[in-house]
Design an enzyme around this catalytic site. Structure first.
Site, PDB file in Angstrom:
ATOM      1  N   GLU A   1      79.616  71.950 -25.198  1.00 37.66           N
ATOM      2  CA  GLU A   1      78.358  72.620 -25.423  1.00 37.66           C
ATOM      3  C   GLU A   1      77.787  72.373 -26.865  1.00 37.66           C
ATOM      4  O   GLU A   1      78.349  72.015 -27.866  1.00 37.66           O
ATOM      5  CB  GLU A   1      78.934  74.089 -25.498  1.00 37.66           C
ATOM      6  CG  GLU A   1      77.856  75.301 -25.804  1.00 37.66           C
ATOM      7  CD  GLU A   1      78.183  76.447 -26.010  1.00 37.66           C
ATOM      8  OE1 GLU A   1      77.349  77.409 -25.928  1.00 37.66           O
ATOM      9  OE2 GLU A   1      79.474  76.778 -25.863  1.00 37.66           O
TER      10      GLU A   1
ATOM     11  N   LYS B   1      71.438  78.254 -21.031  1.00 39.40           N
ATOM     12  CA  LYS B   1      72.672  79.370 -21.065  1.00 39.40           C
ATOM     13  C   LYS B   1      71.867  80.859 -21.019  1.00 39.40           C
ATOM     14  O   LYS B   1      71.009  80.996 -21.711  1.00 39.40           O
ATOM     15  CB  LYS B   1      73.234  79.296 -22.420  1.00 39.40           C
ATOM     16  CG  LYS B   1      74.504  80.000 -22.506  1.00 39.40           C
ATOM     17  CD  LYS B   1      75.260  79.727 -23.848  1.00 39.40           C
ATOM     18  CE  LYS B   1      76.557  80.511 -24.072  1.00 39.40           C
ATOM     19  NZ  LYS B   1      77.495  80.117 -25.281  1.00 39.40           N
TER      20      LYS B   1
ATOM     21  N   TYR C   1      79.160  88.500 -30.603  1.00 34.17           N
ATOM     22  CA  TYR C   1      80.534  89.271 -31.078  1.00 34.17           C
ATOM     23  C   TYR C   1      81.440  88.233 -31.959  1.00 34.17           C
ATOM     24  O   TYR C   1      81.373  87.180 -31.772  1.00 34.17           O
ATOM     25  CB  TYR C   1      81.438  89.886 -30.108  1.00 34.17           C
ATOM     26  CG  TYR C   1      81.828  88.926 -28.942  1.00 34.17           C
ATOM     27  CD1 TYR C   1      82.861  88.186 -29.286  1.00 34.17           C
ATOM     28  CD2 TYR C   1      81.160  88.532 -28.069  1.00 34.17           C
ATOM     29  CE1 TYR C   1      83.435  86.907 -28.385  1.00 34.17           C
ATOM     30  CE2 TYR C   1      81.589  87.510 -26.998  1.00 34.17           C
ATOM     31  CZ  TYR C   1      82.653  86.902 -27.229  1.00 34.17           C
ATOM     32  OH  TYR C   1      83.225  85.869 -26.311  1.00 34.17           O
TER      33      TYR C   1
ATOM     34  N   CYS D   1      79.900  77.690 -21.085  1.00 41.89           N
ATOM     35  CA  CYS D   1      81.020  78.644 -22.002  1.00 41.89           C
ATOM     36  C   CYS D   1      80.743  79.976 -21.724  1.00 41.89           C
ATOM     37  O   CYS D   1      81.534  80.498 -20.683  1.00 41.89           O
ATOM     38  CB  CYS D   1      80.654  78.243 -23.185  1.00 41.89           C
ATOM     39  SG  CYS D   1      81.865  79.029 -24.576  1.00 41.89           S
TER      40      CYS D   1
ATOM     41  N   SER E   1     101.942  76.092 -58.447  1.00 43.59           N
ATOM     42  CA  SER E   1     102.683  77.131 -59.322  1.00 43.59           C
ATOM     43  C   SER E   1     104.164  77.190 -59.286  1.00 43.59           C
ATOM     44  O   SER E   1     104.754  77.848 -59.809  1.00 43.59           O
ATOM     45  CB  SER E   1     102.062  78.599 -59.240  1.00 43.59           C
ATOM     46  OG  SER E   1     102.559  78.982 -57.592  1.00 43.59           O
TER      47      SER E   1
ATOM     48  N   GLU F   1      97.243  88.868 -49.448  1.00 48.64           N
ATOM     49  CA  GLU F   1      96.903  89.171 -50.649  1.00 48.64           C
ATOM     50  C   GLU F   1      95.260  89.301 -50.645  1.00 48.64           C
ATOM     51  O   GLU F   1      94.772  90.134 -51.462  1.00 48.64           O
ATOM     52  CB  GLU F   1      97.031  87.893 -51.727  1.00 48.64           C
ATOM     53  CG  GLU F   1      98.605  87.640 -51.941  1.00 48.64           C
ATOM     54  CD  GLU F   1      98.854  86.429 -52.509  1.00 48.64           C
ATOM     55  OE1 GLU F   1      99.777  86.109 -52.983  1.00 48.64           O
ATOM     56  OE2 GLU F   1      97.733  85.662 -52.740  1.00 48.64           O
TER      57      GLU F   1
ATOM     58  N   LYS G   1      85.627  91.648 -53.068  1.00 48.07           N
ATOM     59  CA  LYS G   1      86.240  90.433 -53.465  1.00 48.07           C
ATOM     60  C   LYS G   1      86.031  89.412 -52.557  1.00 48.07           C
ATOM     61  O   LYS G   1      85.885  88.103 -52.673  1.00 48.07           O
ATOM     62  CB  LYS G   1      87.719  90.733 -53.936  1.00 48.07           C
ATOM     63  CG  LYS G   1      88.272  91.295 -55.407  1.00 48.07           C
ATOM     64  CD  LYS G   1      89.453  91.334 -55.511  1.00 48.07           C
ATOM     65  CE  LYS G   1      89.680  91.770 -57.041  1.00 48.07           C
ATOM     66  NZ  LYS G   1      91.374  91.808 -57.421  1.00 48.07           N
TER      67      LYS G   1
END
EC number: 6.3.5.1
Length: 559
Positions: A51, A120, A126, A156, A300, A410, A529
């Site tokens: 596609e 198409k 969505y 598709c 770290s 996190e 964030k």
């Protein structure tokens, strides 16, 4: 009177799962031509591409630019002209525009010309898809006669919903369905695609070929694994996952229709292997397609940076990966040793840049302003921001992309510092919860995925996996000081994020109601964030960014 044997016809269809780059029209055309040449050498009559292959998928707002649309059409015309040589015809996706609208289209090319175009009809809108914003709905078109074979081409999304397009094509005389796709990876997606295709095979009574793109495009990973089903619901062929490939499949026709007699049957990875390879492919393509020569990350001694380093080395090779330990007074001897051992195991460069002086400098500069206040999170975050500044300086100086290393647990609850450990260009584990990071780390220590450039053996030291996770921003700190245990946290988050469950449903699973309320609050609070975080590989059905779009200003709490 003797019974006559049925007349048998044969067609060889090449299925190409390639790795186009969005916007690289010339490069994508070159890939199509290379695939056609290979298909010709292997005796194929028809080449099926994916596609919007010419533009790359998803092109998003690029299709709003007339110059881009014109470039795509010129590429289709050039590819069509190639077919005058009598070699394979081509089915190829591209964006087009005419006086009626702008379409996600497929062209059938043969005999030196564009034989057929269909647009198409069913535009997904969505999750990661936003096609109604940039494309118009096409009209249902019947099958095309390709060298005596009537081919239906649903595009598709048209096989994912119950619009009856495949059944309509069958009623219009189609003999076989070719489906070009842009179908991104999430965990377990191959099985989902098989079920979707089988439903259409059952409803239409026709065999179906599903061609799937390969490669990373921003957050999305396209995993290939193209396949076909016979009309009797048996698996006709299965191509490999996470690898570019071209396979020529042989189809023979008798009195009962077309049936595949030859094609690959590749192994499909599952579980941790599939997720790791998705992270690897998505990271590699993001770095390479955006032209970065190398990457740098803070190592770290913790699990997140260790697995990111492993993915980076597997994707790019040790010579393109630089790791930096940025110790402060709270950095443990274990962390120093673990980081060094990890870098040594991976074979990548390892530097140590202490941050005592810059943190002291920041604290001194702010001392008058902060006089009379208690030391706390602000001072802890200065450590993270000093590290982020140093990594960005290395990036600026040497042109290396900074890899950011926060996991989904996190990122969900805001356990990350803006302009500190969140600095970076891309995050390979952004959509992996903490316990999944552990699982993938253990898997990688036992396996080297196909195509990986990193070493075999234990690349993530056992002590990194076994020790309690800690940001080491204060003495004796562990993540569990301020968060629920990760198995608990991850289950609550998966219920809230992936499943959109109500608090009472989550509590019914055995979780403490106060803990669920707190996690929900932190999840909503951290939206600002996440809006400022680096992109990262999509692994789950609902990643932050493309799939989950919550408002920053949001007072709803499920009480």
């Amino acid at each position: 009177m003797t019974e006559q044997s049925p007349i048998t016809q044969t067609i060889h269809i090449a299925v190409a799962q390639l790795n186009p780059t969005v916007g690289d029209v010339a490069g994508n055309l070159a890939k199509a031509r290379e695939a056609r040449a290979e298909a010709a050498r292997e005796g194929a009559q028809l080449l099926l591409l994916t596609e919007l292959f010419i533009s790359g998928y998803p092109p998003e707002d690029l299709v709003l630019k007339p110059a881009f649309i014109r470039a795509c059409w010129k590429a289709v015309e050039k590819l069509a002209a190639d077919t005058a040589d009598g070699g394979p015809g081509v089915v190829v996706g591209f964006p087009r525009q005419d006086e009626t609208g702008r379409y996600n289209s497929v062209a059938v090319l043969d005999g030196g010309k564009v034989l057929f175009i269909r647009d198409k009809v069913d535009l997904p809108n969505y999750g990661e898809f936003d096609e109604k914003r940039v494309f118009d709905e096409g009209t249902i078109a019947g099958p095309v006669n390709f060298r005596g074979v009537r081919i239906g081409i649903p595009i598709c999304e048209e096989i994912w919903n119950d619009l009856g397009i495949c059944e309509t094509l069958a009623e219009a005389g189609a003999e076989i369905l070719l489906v070009p796709n842009g179908s991104p990876y999430y965990r377990g997606k191959v099985d989902v695609r098989h079920q979707v295709a089988l439903r259409q095979v059952i409803e239409s009574g026709l065999p179906l070929i599903f061609a799937a793109q390969v490669g990373g495009q921003d957050e999305l990973v396209f995993d290939g694994a193209s396949f076909g089903f016979n009309a009797d619901k048996t698996l006709a062929f299965q191509m490999s996952q996470f690898e570019t490939a071209l396979a020529v499949t042989t189809w023979k026709k008798n009195s009962s229709g077309w049936h595949c007699t030859e094609g690959p049957m590749a192994h499909i990875p599952e579980g941790e292997e599939a997720d790791y390879r998705a992270c690897l492919l998505g990271f590699r393509d993001y770095v390479n397609k955006n032209g970065f020569k190398s990457v740098v990350l803070g190592l770290s001694g913790g699990i997140d940076s260790a697995i990111c380093a492993a993915i980076a080395v597997d994707a790019l090779g040790e010579e393109r990966v630089r790791t930096v330990m940025l110790p402060y007074r709270y950095t443990s001897e274990d962390s120093l040793k673990d980081a060094a051992d990890c870098a040594k195991a991976l074979g990548c460069r390892y530097d140590i840049v202490p941050i005592e002086e810059p943190v002291t400098g920041f604290s001194s500069a702010l001392s008058d302003l902060f006089e009379g206040t208690d030391s706390g999170i602000t001072e802890e975050n200065l450590q993270s921001r000093a590290r982020g500044t140093i990594l960005m300086a290395i990036s600026n100086k040497f042109g290396s992309m900074v890899v950011t290393t926060g996991n989904k647990s996190e990122m969900s609850v805001g356990y990350a510092t803006l302009y500190g450990d969140m600095n970076g260009g891309f995050n390979p584990i952004k959509d992996l919860y903490k316990m999944q990071v552990y699982a993938l780390s253990r898997w990688r220590n036992l396996h080297v995925p196909p195509g990986a450039l990193g070493p075999s053996g234990e690349v993530i030291p056992a002590n990194i996996i076994d020790k309690a996770p800690s940001a080491e921003l204060r003495p004796n700190q562990t993540d569990q000081d301020s968060l629920p245990p990760y198995p608990v946290l991850d289950d609550i988050l998966e219920c809230l994020v992936e499943k959109e469950m109500a608090v009472e449903e989550i509590v019914a699973r055995g979780h403490d109601v106060a803990t669920v309320h707190r996690v929900e609050h932190l999840l909503y609070l951290a939206e600002y964030k996440r809006r400022q975080s680096a992109p990262g590989v999509k692994i789950t059905k609902k990643n932050f960014g493309r799939d989950r779009r919550y408002p920053i200003t949001n007072r709803f709490r499920d009480r």
